[in-house]
Scaffold this active site. Structure first.
Site, short mmCIF file in Angstrom:
data_model
loop_
_atom_site.label_atom_id
_atom_site.label_comp_id
_atom_site.label_asym_id
_atom_site.label_seq_id
_atom_site.Cartn_x
_atom_site.Cartn_y
_atom_site.Cartn_z
NE ARG A 166 33.37 37.94 31.15
CZ ARG A 166 33.00 36.72 30.77
NH1 ARG A 166 31.81 36.25 31.15
NH2 ARG A 166 33.79 35.96 30.03
CE LYS A 193 33.67 39.73 26.58
NZ LYS A 193 35.04 40.09 26.99
CG HIS A 268 38.80 41.51 34.66
ND1 HIS A 268 37.59 42.11 34.40
CD2 HIS A 268 39.01 40.63 33.64
CE1 HIS A 268 37.10 41.63 33.27
NE2 HIS A 268 37.93 40.74 32.80
CG HIS A 294 37.46 32.33 29.43
ND1 HIS A 294 37.27 33.66 29.22
CD2 HIS A 294 38.29 32.23 30.51
CE1 HIS A 294 37.95 34.36 30.13
NE2 HIS A 294 38.58 33.53 30.91
#
Length: 320
Positions: A166, A193, A268, A294
């Site tokens: 990211r 994240k 992205h 994720h």
């Protein structure tokens, strides 16, 4: 970036024009953000929450409906917000984002006793059209890298394209995060994240990104003499000091390349390209989930769903 505010035509609901007693909307938002800071969420996530609850679009809606307290937040209000955003031409993805943040805020207010009707938690998000993830072709990649004006910018593009990191994760990389382990070279992504560390392999059978990184560190990265350990630095010093490259500065590099090439250059899109290529090259879905950072396989499933090459190859084997 959030879209500019557009005010659709509407009439104010009389039922919401009465000012209830208790905590104001802005006070509740501040307490909500404080609770999220205590959870150690990233500054980017906090800024995103604040914009959805108190930014330009939210202010228009709150003013038109005379909302001054979280006690006025109920299912009808959230449905009205979603309908008005869609009517104003806001993308379903952004409306879905409003839905998620406002419902999160409502749950917080309910738990803290600040108001909000529990029926807001039952409101369904607007349906989002399923689209194939936007990716770069090999020719796009060649043109983007060619348009990079410095060794730093070329490597920056390659790292984004070949790691799926990211924007803020790339900006926060340090020299010490490039690691040559006994089983291969990798990047250590610290507190990405979700505040989770992870490992991102660097080399494939055809591309040795680790060598490019080491060469850059030795020969092209400005000498800092004990200063910042950031991998990517500003190209001009201030008083002899090179500052770490910020996420905003990375965006400016991409904007310039976009203008020169006519190709939409976006973090992205690099991430989508990386994931799609990894699956096409045979990378296991579970491994890809860990590399992308994720939390669930569902977030990786859309890349699997749109593997056109595999689908067409399977069709060639049909016997009918």
């Amino acid at each position: 970036m959030p879209q500019p505010a557009v005010r659709p035509q509407r009439r104010t609901s009389p039922a919401r024009s009465r000012a209830p007693h208790g905590l104001s909307w802005n006070e509740a938002v501040e307490r909500f953000l404080a609770s999220k800071r205590a959870e150690n969420l990233s500054p980017a996530t906090l800024e995103n929450y604040e914009w959805h609850l108190a930014g330009s679009r939210a202010k228009i809606f709150l003013a038109d409906h005379e909302v001054i307290s979280p006690r006025q937040l109920d299912g009808e209000m959230l449905e009205a917000l979603q309908a008005e955003l869609l009517a104003a031409g806001v993308s379903p993805a952004l409306v879905h984002s409003f839905h998620r943040v406002w419902k999160n805020f409502a749950g917080f207010c309910i738990r803290r006793g600040y108001g909000a009707d529990p029926d807001v938690l039952a409101v369904k998000a607007p349906r989002q059209p399923q689209r194939e993830p936007d990716t770069y072709s090999a020719e796009d990649e060649r043109r983007i890298i060619k348009a990079a004006r410095s060794p730093r910018d070329r490597l920056l593009i390659e790292v984004l394209m070949r790691t799926g990191l990211r924007l803020e994760e790339v900006a926060h990389l340090s020299v010490d995060d490039v690691i040559d382990g006994p089983e291969g070279a990798y990047l250590r992504v610290r507190q990405g994240k979700g505040a989770k560390d992870r490992v991102v392999p660097l080399d494939t059978g055809k591309v040795r990104l680790s060598k490019k990184l080491r060469d850059y560190i030795r020969h092209a990265r400005p000498a800092t003499d004990g200063g910042s350990s950031a991998l990517f630095l500003s190209q001009r010093s201030r008083g002899g000091v090179y500052e770490p490259l910020t996420g905003r500065a990375v965006q400016l590099v991409m904007r310039r390349i976009s203008m020169e090439t006519g190709i939409r250059v976006h973090p992205h899109k690099f991430r989508h390209t990386f994931a799609t290529r990894a699956l096409s090259a045979g990378v296991d879905v579970m491994a890809l989930q860990r590399v992308l950072g994720h939390t669930t396989l569902a977030m990786v499933s859309r890349y699997v769903h749109y593997q056109k090459a595999d689908l067409l190859e399977a069709w060639k084997k049909r016997s009918d």
